[in-house]
Design a protein around this motif. Structure first.
Motif, PDB file in Angstrom:
ATOM      1  N   THR A   2      24.123 -36.973  16.580  1.00 16.92           N
ATOM      2  CA  THR A   2      25.417 -37.450  17.068  1.00 16.92           C
ATOM      3  C   THR A   2      26.291 -36.270  17.473  1.00 16.92           C
ATOM      4  N   THR A   3      26.841 -36.342  18.695  1.00 19.10           N
ATOM      5  CA  THR A   3      27.721 -35.290  19.194  1.00 19.10           C
ATOM      6  C   THR A   3      29.152 -35.574  18.767  1.00 19.10           C
ATOM      7  N   ALA A   4      29.839 -34.553  18.293  1.00 15.63           N
ATOM      8  CA  ALA A   4      31.230 -34.721  17.867  1.00 15.63           C
ATOM      9  C   ALA A   4      32.109 -35.037  19.070  1.00 15.63           C
ATOM     10  N   PRO A   5      33.128 -35.885  18.897  1.00 13.84           N
ATOM     11  CA  PRO A   5      34.025 -36.204  20.011  1.00 13.84           C
ATOM     12  C   PRO A   5      34.708 -34.959  20.548  1.00 13.84           C
ATOM     13  N   THR A   6      34.908 -34.927  21.861  1.00 17.90           N
ATOM     14  CA  THR A   6      35.557 -33.793  22.511  1.00 17.90           C
ATOM     15  C   THR A   6      37.043 -33.763  22.169  1.00 17.90           C
ATOM     16  N   PRO A   7      37.600 -32.598  21.830  1.00 18.42           N
ATOM     17  CA  PRO A   7      39.048 -32.521  21.590  1.00 18.42           C
ATOM     18  C   PRO A   7      39.830 -32.929  22.836  1.00 18.42           C
ATOM     19  N   ASP A  58      40.383 -42.438  16.984  1.00 16.46           N
ATOM     20  CA  ASP A  58      38.999 -42.551  17.435  1.00 16.46           C
ATOM     21  C   ASP A  58      38.106 -41.478  16.822  1.00 16.46           C
ATOM     22  N   GLY A  59      38.697 -40.575  16.037  1.00 17.73           N
ATOM     23  CA  GLY A  59      37.913 -39.553  15.365  1.00 17.73           C
ATOM     24  C   GLY A  59      37.822 -38.240  16.099  1.00 17.73           C
ATOM     25  N   ARG A  60      38.673 -38.050  17.118  1.00 12.88           N
ATOM     26  CA  ARG A  60      38.614 -36.797  17.871  1.00 12.88           C
ATOM     27  C   ARG A  60      39.820 -35.920  17.544  1.00 12.88           C
ATOM     28  N   PRO A  61      39.677 -34.575  17.595  1.00 15.91           N
ATOM     29  CA  PRO A  61      40.828 -33.684  17.423  1.00 15.91           C
ATOM     30  C   PRO A  61      41.789 -33.855  18.601  1.00 15.91           C
ATOM     31  N   ASP A 269      34.421 -36.779  26.987  1.00 14.53           N
ATOM     32  CA  ASP A 269      33.078 -36.715  26.397  1.00 14.53           C
ATOM     33  C   ASP A 269      31.975 -36.673  27.444  1.00 14.53           C
TER      34      ASP A 269
END
Length: 473
Positions: A2-7, A58-61, A269
């Motif tokens: 899983t790729t981390a969400p883009t800031p 949404d879980g992104r920085p 993303d």
């Protein structure tokens, strides 16, 4: 993997919003106006600050670039944003804009606006933040933040999603996506065509406006948001209509911010614009159904909330979901059953139940409960799998599992406004009906598709011939 969400960097005008929510059951004796009583006051980030908080959820920085000052409203907003988003400030001339809504349930009765502060100038930190961004959302509320940073936004290398406001300027050339509402698109298009008239709610008008704005703004795409009808996406040619997945009734305040935040995050993303817009429509629909902006509000006077039962994570989540929607003035609907081998009759019932309110909690019999009711051969599908399938349905907001023969205990925890049952119960006395009515709820019968049953499906499966000519066992 899983790729981390883009800031995401959100640039725009932050507001401070207050809600006074109560009940209106009579008119004042001295004027034809409703009397609102039992009010609860809550405060929340508004404008670009709301968009930033929704993107962070949404879980992104998220980093918010906005104008704040030394006034009390700015200080309050800083406190509300702490631990939610990073903050880069530009100076504010005047006091932060705030608005107070008076609501009876979900219905706004009055709005009071204060503060006319505007961004004064850019700062080097704000310019550097935009230059280093991987994805940008401009939430322009016409109070100057996007204006003072316009040069930095023009030269940004990250994909830009721009949510415009009629009080502000058009997006900078080359944005990946602009997201005006139908009314905003109509207003901007009129400026281009010397007062051309048209129905702001019509698809033909929205398509024509979107096409004109793509060309005038030199945008890669324009998505005109249409409220409960979804969104119309145009690249300048034949538009794509993206409908809502289900009818959602509730407070729509902030739905445009939810749409823009979801689209901007997904585009950052690397998602295609069409996929981002479709996901954004779904996100905005669920946002309205779950209580809208009030779901992210902070009560000025914290209430004592009963602890949810400790009989499973999904059940505790269901109780929290019902409490959140009820506190926001929404309507909680519950429906129950074994849901062993989910079929079209179940889905039709659940879809109809969801349309009756603002959230749907499904109460599911545990494996032991099904076995006592249906016999040793049931359930065919274990509870964990039944819960997973139900939660995957767009119309289902939460699932609660109960171990008793009837659902009175879990209903007492959920306290739904509506307990939905299939029409095949029309001549059946329901043991839970007096309980539901004890807190002012009601039992609602909904149409049920004839000829659909788990027992029938299981019987036909058992009798189906195997490839060798025998019967399944």
């Amino acid at each position: 993997m899983t790729t981390a969400p883009t800031p995401l960097v959100v640039v725009g005008d932050a507001l401070l919003d207050h809600d006074l929510c109560g009940r209106a059951e009579r008119l004042a004796p001295d004027a034809p106006v409703p009397v609102v009583h039992g009010t609860r006051r809550s405060s929340r980030p508004g404008g670009a600050a709301l968009a930033a908080c929704l993107a962070a959820a949404d879980g992104r920085p998220v980093t918010l670039v906005t104008a704040l000052g030394s006034d009390a409203a700015s200080d309050t907003l800083r406190e509300l944003l702490a631990d939610r988003v990073g903050l880069v400030e530009v100076p504010l001339e005047g006091s932060l804009s705030s608005k107070t809504r008076v609501l009876a349930g979900d219905r706004p009765l009055l709005r009071l606006d204060d503060g006319e502060g505007r961004a004064r100038e850019a700062t080097q930190e704000a310019v550097s933040t935009i230059a280093a961004a991987d994805g940008i959302l401009v939430a322009d509320y016409g109070r100057g933040t996007a204006d003072v940073l316009r040069d930095a936004l023009t030269h940004a290398t990250a994909p830009v999603v721009w949510d415009p406001h009629v009080r502000g300027r058009p997006p900078v050339p080359g944005v990946r996506l602009a997201t005006p509402s139908a009314q905003e698109a109509r207003a901007f298009a009129r400026q281009l065509s010397d007062g051309d008239s048209g129905d702001a709610a019509g698809l033909r008008t929205a398509a024509r406006d979107a096409r004109a704005l793509v060309a005038a703004w030199r945008a890669q795409a324009v998505a005109v948001t249409l409220g409960e009808r979804g969104a119309l996406l145009s690249h300048g040619e034949t538009p794509l209509l993206v409908p809502t997945p289900a009818a959602a009734t509730g407070d729509p305040c902030g739905a445009g911010d939810r749409f823009a935040a979801a689209a901007a995050g997904l585009i950052a993303d690397g998602a295609l614009t069409e996929a981002a817009v479709q996901a954004a429509v779904h996100a905005a629909t669920r946002y309205v159904a779950e209580g809208g902006a009030r779901a992210v509000a902070v009560a000025d006077e914290p209430e004592t909330v009963a602890q949810p039962p400790a009989d499973g994570d999904t059940t505790a989540d269901a109780v929290r979901t019902a409490a959140r929607v009820r506190a926001a003035g929404g309507t909680v609907v519950a429906a129950g059953g074994c849901f062993d081998l989910l079929h079209a009759g179940h889905v039709a019932l659940l879809q109809a139940a969801r349309r009756a309110g603002d959230c749907l909690v499904v109460c599911v019999n545990s494996d032991d409960s099904v076995r006592r009711r249906k016999g040793d051969g049931r359930p065919l599908v274990p509870a964990a799998d039944r819960v997973r399938v139900l939660r995957a349905l767009e119309c289902v907001d939460a699932v609660a599992v109960f171990d008793e023969d009837t659902p009175e205990r879990i209903l007492g925890e959920l306290r739904p406004h509506i307990w939905a049952k299939g029409g095949d119960y029309a001549r059946t006395e329901l043991p839970e009906q007096p309980l539901v009515e004890s807190w002012g709820g009601q039992v609602l019968l909904l149409p049920y598709l004839d000829g659909r049953s788990t027992t029938g499906l299981a019987r036909r499966a058992a009798l189906a011939p195997t490839p060798t000519g025998g019967r399944t066992r």
